[in-house]
Design a protein around this motif. Structure first.
Motif, PDB file in Angstrom:
ATOM      1  N   ASN A  64       5.846  -0.605   3.019  1.00 49.50           N
ATOM      2  CA  ASN A  64       4.571   0.057   3.307  1.00 49.50           C
ATOM      3  C   ASN A  64       4.395   1.253   2.371  1.00 49.50           C
ATOM      4  O   ASN A  64       5.287   2.093   2.260  1.00 49.50           O
ATOM      5  CB  ASN A  64       4.557   0.550   4.755  1.00 49.50           C
ATOM      6  CG  ASN A  64       3.252   1.228   5.100  1.00 49.50           C
ATOM      7  OD1 ASN A  64       2.263   0.578   5.396  1.00 49.50           O
ATOM      8  ND2 ASN A  64       3.235   2.557   5.040  1.00 49.50           N
ATOM      9  N   ILE A  65       3.253   1.307   1.702  1.00 45.80           N
ATOM     10  CA  ILE A  65       2.883   2.473   0.897  1.00 45.80           C
ATOM     11  C   ILE A  65       1.605   3.030   1.502  1.00 45.80           C
ATOM     12  O   ILE A  65       0.609   2.314   1.623  1.00 45.80           O
ATOM     13  CB  ILE A  65       2.645   2.123  -0.573  1.00 45.80           C
ATOM     14  CG1 ILE A  65       3.797   1.319  -1.162  1.00 45.80           C
ATOM     15  CG2 ILE A  65       2.406   3.408  -1.387  1.00 45.80           C
ATOM     16  CD1 ILE A  65       3.500   0.724  -2.514  1.00 45.80           C
ATOM     17  N   THR A  66       1.629   4.296   1.886  1.00 46.90           N
ATOM     18  CA  THR A  66       0.467   4.956   2.464  1.00 46.90           C
ATOM     19  C   THR A  66      -0.114   5.916   1.443  1.00 46.90           C
ATOM     20  O   THR A  66       0.619   6.709   0.846  1.00 46.90           O
ATOM     21  CB  THR A  66       0.846   5.709   3.754  1.00 46.90           C
ATOM     22  OG1 THR A  66       1.375   4.756   4.689  1.00 46.90           O
ATOM     23  CG2 THR A  66      -0.374   6.394   4.368  1.00 46.90           C
ATOM     24  N   PHE A  67      -1.420   5.812   1.240  1.00 43.30           N
ATOM     25  CA  PHE A  67      -2.145   6.627   0.281  1.00 43.30           C
ATOM     26  C   PHE A  67      -3.149   7.506   1.018  1.00 43.30           C
ATOM     27  O   PHE A  67      -4.227   7.028   1.378  1.00 43.30           O
ATOM     28  CB  PHE A  67      -2.916   5.742  -0.705  1.00 43.30           C
ATOM     29  CG  PHE A  67      -2.065   4.812  -1.520  1.00 43.30           C
ATOM     30  CD1 PHE A  67      -1.594   5.196  -2.763  1.00 43.30           C
ATOM     31  CD2 PHE A  67      -1.760   3.545  -1.049  1.00 43.30           C
ATOM     32  CE1 PHE A  67      -0.824   4.335  -3.533  1.00 43.30           C
ATOM     33  CE2 PHE A  67      -0.990   2.670  -1.811  1.00 43.30           C
ATOM     34  CZ  PHE A  67      -0.521   3.065  -3.051  1.00 43.30           C
ATOM     35  N   PRO A  68      -2.849   8.774   1.270  1.00 44.86           N
ATOM     36  CA  PRO A  68      -3.856   9.679   1.829  1.00 44.86           C
ATOM     37  C   PRO A  68      -4.918   9.941   0.752  1.00 44.86           C
ATOM     38  O   PRO A  68      -4.592  10.125  -0.423  1.00 44.86           O
ATOM     39  CB  PRO A  68      -3.078  10.955   2.152  1.00 44.86           C
ATOM     40  CG  PRO A  68      -1.640  10.544   2.162  1.00 44.86           C
ATOM     41  CD  PRO A  68      -1.538   9.419   1.178  1.00 44.86           C
ATOM     42  N   SER A  69      -6.176   9.948   1.153  1.00 47.73           N
ATOM     43  CA  SER A  69      -7.264  10.096   0.190  1.00 47.73           C
ATOM     44  C   SER A  69      -8.382  10.959   0.761  1.00 47.73           C
ATOM     45  O   SER A  69      -8.710  10.848   1.944  1.00 47.73           O
ATOM     46  CB  SER A  69      -7.827   8.714  -0.149  1.00 47.73           C
ATOM     47  OG  SER A  69      -8.972   8.806  -0.960  1.00 47.73           O
ATOM     48  N   ALA A  71       7.718   1.192  -9.905  1.00 46.33           N
ATOM     49  CA  ALA A  71       7.750   2.450 -10.675  1.00 46.33           C
ATOM     50  C   ALA A  71       6.604   2.516 -11.681  1.00 46.33           C
ATOM     51  O   ALA A  71       5.927   3.545 -11.802  1.00 46.33           O
ATOM     52  CB  ALA A  71       9.101   2.598 -11.370  1.00 46.33           C
ATOM     53  N   LYS A  72       6.342   1.425 -12.390  1.00 49.28           N
ATOM     54  CA  LYS A  72       5.264   1.397 -13.392  1.00 49.28           C
ATOM     55  C   LYS A  72       3.896   1.566 -12.747  1.00 49.28           C
ATOM     56  O   LYS A  72       3.044   2.290 -13.259  1.00 49.28           O
ATOM     57  CB  LYS A  72       5.311   0.091 -14.183  1.00 49.28           C
ATOM     58  CG  LYS A  72       6.539  -0.057 -15.032  1.00 49.28           C
ATOM     59  CD  LYS A  72       6.593  -1.431 -15.653  1.00 49.28           C
ATOM     60  CE  LYS A  72       7.949  -1.656 -16.295  1.00 49.28           C
ATOM     61  NZ  LYS A  72       8.136  -3.037 -16.708  1.00 49.28           N
ATOM     62  N   VAL A  73       3.680   0.897 -11.632  1.00 53.51           N
ATOM     63  CA  VAL A  73       2.386   0.977 -10.952  1.00 53.51           C
ATOM     64  C   VAL A  73       2.150   2.385 -10.411  1.00 53.51           C
ATOM     65  O   VAL A  73       1.052   2.942 -10.538  1.00 53.51           O
ATOM     66  CB  VAL A  73       2.285  -0.081  -9.832  1.00 53.51           C
ATOM     67  CG1 VAL A  73       1.033   0.123  -8.990  1.00 53.51           C
ATOM     68  CG2 VAL A  73       2.310  -1.485 -10.427  1.00 53.51           C
ATOM     69  N   MET A  74       3.182   2.985  -9.850  1.00 54.08           N
ATOM     70  CA  MET A  74       3.009   4.326  -9.286  1.00 54.08           C
ATOM     71  C   MET A  74       2.861   5.388 -10.380  1.00 54.08           C
ATOM     72  O   MET A  74       2.192   6.395 -10.166  1.00 54.08           O
ATOM     73  CB  MET A  74       4.156   4.643  -8.332  1.00 54.08           C
ATOM     74  CG  MET A  74       4.181   3.709  -7.110  1.00 54.08           C
ATOM     75  SD  MET A  74       2.568   3.328  -6.367  1.00 54.08           S
ATOM     76  CE  MET A  74       2.205   4.879  -5.585  1.00 54.08           C
ATOM     77  N   GLU A  75       3.437   5.176 -11.544  1.00 61.22           N
ATOM     78  CA  GLU A  75       3.185   6.075 -12.680  1.00 61.22           C
ATOM     79  C   GLU A  75       1.703   6.038 -13.043  1.00 61.22           C
ATOM     80  O   GLU A  75       1.090   7.067 -13.301  1.00 61.22           O
ATOM     81  CB  GLU A  75       4.029   5.677 -13.884  1.00 61.22           C
ATOM     82  CG  GLU A  75       5.472   6.071 -13.778  1.00 61.22           C
ATOM     83  CD  GLU A  75       6.301   5.558 -14.948  1.00 61.22           C
ATOM     84  OE1 GLU A  75       5.732   5.207 -16.005  1.00 61.22           O
ATOM     85  OE2 GLU A  75       7.539   5.509 -14.796  1.00 61.22           O
ATOM     86  N   GLU A  82      -4.156  15.069  -7.519  1.00 57.36           N
ATOM     87  CA  GLU A  82      -3.629  14.933  -6.148  1.00 57.36           C
ATOM     88  C   GLU A  82      -3.194  13.502  -5.845  1.00 57.36           C
ATOM     89  O   GLU A  82      -3.684  12.873  -4.909  1.00 57.36           O
ATOM     90  CB  GLU A  82      -4.662  15.419  -5.115  1.00 57.36           C
ATOM     91  CG  GLU A  82      -5.870  14.552  -4.895  1.00 57.36           C
ATOM     92  CD  GLU A  82      -6.932  14.624  -5.972  1.00 57.36           C
ATOM     93  OE1 GLU A  82      -7.654  13.636  -6.117  1.00 57.36           O
ATOM     94  OE2 GLU A  82      -7.044  15.624  -6.663  1.00 57.36           O
ATOM     95  N   PRO A  83      -2.231  12.968  -6.581  1.00 58.90           N
ATOM     96  CA  PRO A  83      -1.811  11.580  -6.344  1.00 58.90           C
ATOM     97  C   PRO A  83      -0.808  11.482  -5.193  1.00 58.90           C
ATOM     98  O   PRO A  83       0.386  11.328  -5.390  1.00 58.90           O
ATOM     99  CB  PRO A  83      -1.173  11.184  -7.673  1.00 58.90           C
ATOM    100  CG  PRO A  83      -0.589  12.454  -8.174  1.00 58.90           C
ATOM    101  CD  PRO A  83      -1.544  13.543  -7.713  1.00 58.90           C
TER     102      PRO A  83
END
Length: 107
Positions: free
Chosen positions: A6-11, A80-84, A93-94
Motif C-alpha cells: 500500500n502506498i498512500t499519497f496525501p494531496s 525506487a525509479k517511480v518514486m524518484e 511537497e511530494p
C-alpha cells in the motif's frame, strides 16, 4: 496473492486531479509492467469522518504480490525509479508513505 503493498499519497484537494492522472497514466503502468511481480492495482481514497477532518485528500494505491522476494525485487528495481519521478513531479511537497501487508488466512 500473499502480500499487498500500500502506498498512500496525501494531496492538497487542488492537486488531486493531477495526482490521479499521474497515477493512472504513469505510475500504475510503470509499477505493474510485465515481469515486475506486481499485479491487481487498486486505487482507493480515505473517506468518512477521518477525511472530513483533514485538509488533505489521501489516495491509496495497492498492489498484490505472490512472495516477499517479489516485493523486495520490485522495490529495488521498479518502485525506487517511480518514486524518484513522483518526487520530481510533485515538488516541493511530494508526500507519501508505504506499508507492506501480509495476507492471512480467514480460518
Amino acid at each position: 496473492m500473499q502480500y499487498l503493498y500500500n502506498i498512500t499519497f496525501p494531496s492538497l484537494p487542488s492537486r488531486l486531479d493531477h495526482l490521479l492522472g499521474w497515477l493512472r497514466t504513469y505510475a500504475i503502468p510503470a509499477l505493474t509492467a510485465p515481469g515486475s511481480g506486481a499485479g491487481s492495482p487498486l486505487l482507493s481514497m480515505i473517506d468518512g469522518p477521518a477525511a472530513e477532518q483533514s485538509q488533505l485528500d489521501s489516495v491509496c494505491l495497492q498492489l498484490a504480490f505472490g512472495s516477499a522476494a517479489d516485493v523486495e525485487r520490485w522495490e529495488a528495481e521498479t518502485l525506487a525509479k517511480v518514486m524518484e519521478r513522483y518526487q520530481a513531479d510533485f515538488a516541493p511537497e511530494p508526500l507519501f508513505f508505504s506499508t507492506l501487508l501480509r495476507i492471512l488466512p480467514l480460518a
